[in-house]
Motif scaffolding. Structure first.
Motif, PDB file in Angstrom:
ATOM      1  N   GLN A 154      52.337   6.257  63.967  1.00 64.12           N
ATOM      2  CA  GLN A 154      53.627   6.278  63.279  1.00 64.12           C
ATOM      3  C   GLN A 154      53.451   6.581  61.792  1.00 64.12           C
ATOM      4  O   GLN A 154      54.259   7.308  61.204  1.00 64.12           O
TER       5      GLN A 154
ATOM      6  N   ARG B 276      61.694   7.800  66.786  1.00 65.13           N
ATOM      7  CA  ARG B 276      61.616   7.531  68.222  1.00 65.13           C
ATOM      8  C   ARG B 276      60.474   6.574  68.530  1.00 65.13           C
ATOM      9  O   ARG B 276      60.646   5.617  69.305  1.00 65.13           O
ATOM     10  N   ALA B 277      59.309   6.821  67.936  1.00 69.69           N
ATOM     11  CA  ALA B 277      58.145   5.963  68.210  1.00 69.69           C
ATOM     12  C   ALA B 277      58.374   4.548  67.688  1.00 69.69           C
ATOM     13  O   ALA B 277      58.026   3.558  68.352  1.00 69.69           O
TER      14      ALA B 277
ATOM     15  N   ASN C  38      61.211   2.957  67.250  1.00 69.01           N
ATOM     16  CA  ASN C  38      62.214   2.254  68.052  1.00 69.01           C
ATOM     17  C   ASN C  38      61.663   1.798  69.404  1.00 69.01           C
ATOM     18  O   ASN C  38      62.162   0.829  69.982  1.00 69.01           O
ATOM     19  N   ARG C  39      60.640   2.472  69.902  1.00 73.25           N
ATOM     20  CA  ARG C  39      60.072   2.134  71.210  1.00 73.25           C
ATOM     21  C   ARG C  39      58.876   1.192  71.111  1.00 73.25           C
ATOM     22  O   ARG C  39      58.417   0.676  72.128  1.00 73.25           O
ATOM     23  N   SER C  40      58.380   0.974  69.895  1.00 75.21           N
ATOM     24  CA  SER C  40      57.151   0.202  69.729  1.00 75.21           C
ATOM     25  C   SER C  40      57.436  -1.294  69.607  1.00 75.21           C
ATOM     26  O   SER C  40      58.437  -1.708  69.018  1.00 75.21           O
ATOM     27  N   GLU C  41      56.526  -2.102  70.158  1.00 76.79           N
ATOM     28  CA  GLU C  41      56.607  -3.549  69.983  1.00 76.79           C
ATOM     29  C   GLU C  41      56.126  -3.961  68.592  1.00 76.79           C
ATOM     30  O   GLU C  41      56.489  -5.027  68.096  1.00 76.79           O
TER      31      GLU C  41
END
Length: 499
Positions: free
Chosen positions: A230, A281-282, A284-287
């Protein structure tokens, strides 16, 4: 989704700006006392940020001297500021991760040592690339220190004192624009540019001593994985946009371009936008995202972020256009140009803590909207009449802008940050400061490109060159007036979310 501002914000401000218990309860007054260690922490971190901004302004004043000493163009020398701001804007997104992973004291020491090393490299630089490398090294330290200062204030300051302390932080940073032009002009005229970097060292030593003794840890650190992918996407996005705009401007100013150069100029902004989209996008999808983007779900914070970045765009733009115009079009020395903008910078610095006090007592709307309106009026006056009036009137219009800027800038950040949940404070600070620095880099790139295009093909010192500089400056001031309109709209929307 809005955030519960009374329970989740780190220090925050009640909507009416008052805290009743502090005035009636002695224990409450004790809780709201500002400790010496907090003051020391703010001063120490602010010195690092101050030096970064000071040199930013000083270098702008010394552009003509650096161009002469190293035989470089305006586009090349502008990277002293643009490159520095890009490094800062790439480092700042890491601040949320760094503040969760490492202690505040260790981060501060790292930042101080890095800024000091950069000063030494720049002061001893035998060639322009080495000088630029020193400034980029300083950008790393500033990128760590600036978010740290604001996080310390938001997480450790007593609630009723947040606005004032944010204003004090703004005052310390505001001293840089006040001193920068005059200091740069005086030292540049009398001794050249190298002593400016050597003068950093004593202040850095003081900051290192004070910070090491004062900075405390507000929250425990924790092990966390750095989202390297990221970070790479974000860095490529920011750099791609700025480099793309710079390349397009260089091609326009040159008047000719090969197919390869044209493809690069068009491709860089496209790649930048794609990388930024992939980063969002990354994240928002990452923990474990590099920056928790859900801070943008709060409308107050999101609109404040827009206004804050646009104000930075304008003030750095004026800090470049006005001294350049005064020297290259009006024929004044760097010292005279610096003295002309000094009163305005002093007013902007002084009104930062005053605006914070107003916010603490009556809320955010009065200082923010007053400042935004005054800044817009001044920006329009500069766009309409700035090119053509004498230096005194030009300085007066700039002073009016800085008055509005001083009221609105720090308070915009305070108002936006006060509505962010405590656990998101480092992320919100990182995003606010990243956008601020990127806006500064974008401003320098756009405005230096506008001026460079109008100067293209003209010999420095000639009447035609002066006319080209005047024309480019007029175009730049028109762009800044348009951005001032965006500031007013964004400030209104950010305050409307809490009405």
């Amino acid at each position: 989704m809005s955030v519960d501002t009374q329970h989740n914000r780190p220090s925050g401000l009640p909507e009416d700006g008052h805290e009743a218990s502090a005035s009636t309860d002695p224990a409450g007054r004790a809780r709201h006392k500002i400790s010496g260690k907090l003051v020391g922490s703010i001063v120490a971190t602010a010195i690092l940020s101050f030096l970064g901004l000071l040199l930013e302004i000083v270098v702008n004043i010394l552009f003509p001297a650096l161009m002469s000493d190293f035989g470089i163009t305006m586009s090349a020398v502008s990277w002293m500021t643009t490159g520095y701001l890009l490094v800062v804007s790439v480092i700042m997104p890491l601040s949320g991760y760094l503040q969760r992973r490492f202690t505040a004291r260790s981060l501060f020491i790292t930042a101080a040592v890095t800024v000091m090393a950069g000063a030494v490299v720049a002061a001893m630089a035998p060639a322009y690339p080495v000088l630029l490398a020193g400034r980029l090294l300083q950008g790393i330290g500033t990128g760590i220190a600036t978010p740290l200062m604001f996080s310390i204030i938001m997480m450790q300051a007593p609630r009723p004192k947040v606005g004032m302390l944010m204003g004090v932080g703004g005052l310390i940073l505001g001293i840089a624009p006040a001193l920068g032009p005059t200091l740069g002009g005086a030292i540049g005229t009398l001794a050249g540019w190298r002593p400016i970097f050597w003068l950093n060292i004593p202040l850095l030593v003081i900051a290192l001593i004070v910070g090491t003794r004062s900075i405390q840890q507000a929250t425990p650190t924790r092990k966390e994985t750095l989202a390297i992918g990221q970070l790479v996407l974000l860095a490529l996005g920011l750099v791609g946009l700025v480099l793309g705009i710079e390349r397009i401007g260089a091609l326009v100013s040159s008047g000719s371009a090969g197919a390869a150069a044209l493809a690069v100029a068009i491709g860089l902004p496209f790649v930048g936008l794609v990388c930024l989209a992939l980063f969002v996008r990354a994240a928002n999808r990452s923990e474990h995202p590099l920056i928790h983007l859900n801070v943008l779900r709060d409308g107050t914070y999101a609109w404040s972020l827009v206004a804050f970045a646009c104000l930075q765009f304008i003030t750095l733009g004026l800090g470049y256009v006005l001294p350049t115009y005064a020297q290259m079009a009006m024929g004044h020395t760097s010292l005279v140009a610096g003295l002309a903008v000094l009163p305005a910078a002093v007013v902007g610095a002084a009104f930062a803590p005053l605006g914070g006090v107003i916010l603490d007592h009556v809320g955010a709307r009065v200082p923010i909207m007053t400042g935004a309106v005054v800044a817009l009026v001044a920006a329009v006056l500069l766009a309409l009449f700035g090119v053509g009036v004498n230096l005194f009137l030009l300085a007066a219009m700039y002073l009016l802008f800085m008055l509005g800027f001083g009221l609105a800038f720090a308070n915009t950040q305070t108002h936006g940050m006060a509505h962010v949940a405590q656990h998101l404070t480092p992320d919100a600070t990182a995003m606010m400061n990243t956008c601020q620095q990127f806006a500064g880099a974008l401003s320098m790139t756009v405005l230096s490109t506008i001026v460079a295009v109008r100067q293209s093909g003209l010999t420095s010192g000639t009447a035609a060159f002066q006319h080209g500089t005047r024309s480019g400056s007029a175009g730049g001031l028109a762009v800044l007036a348009a951005v001032a309109v965006v500031v007013l709209v964004a400030e209104h929307m950010g305050l409307k979310k809490r009405d």
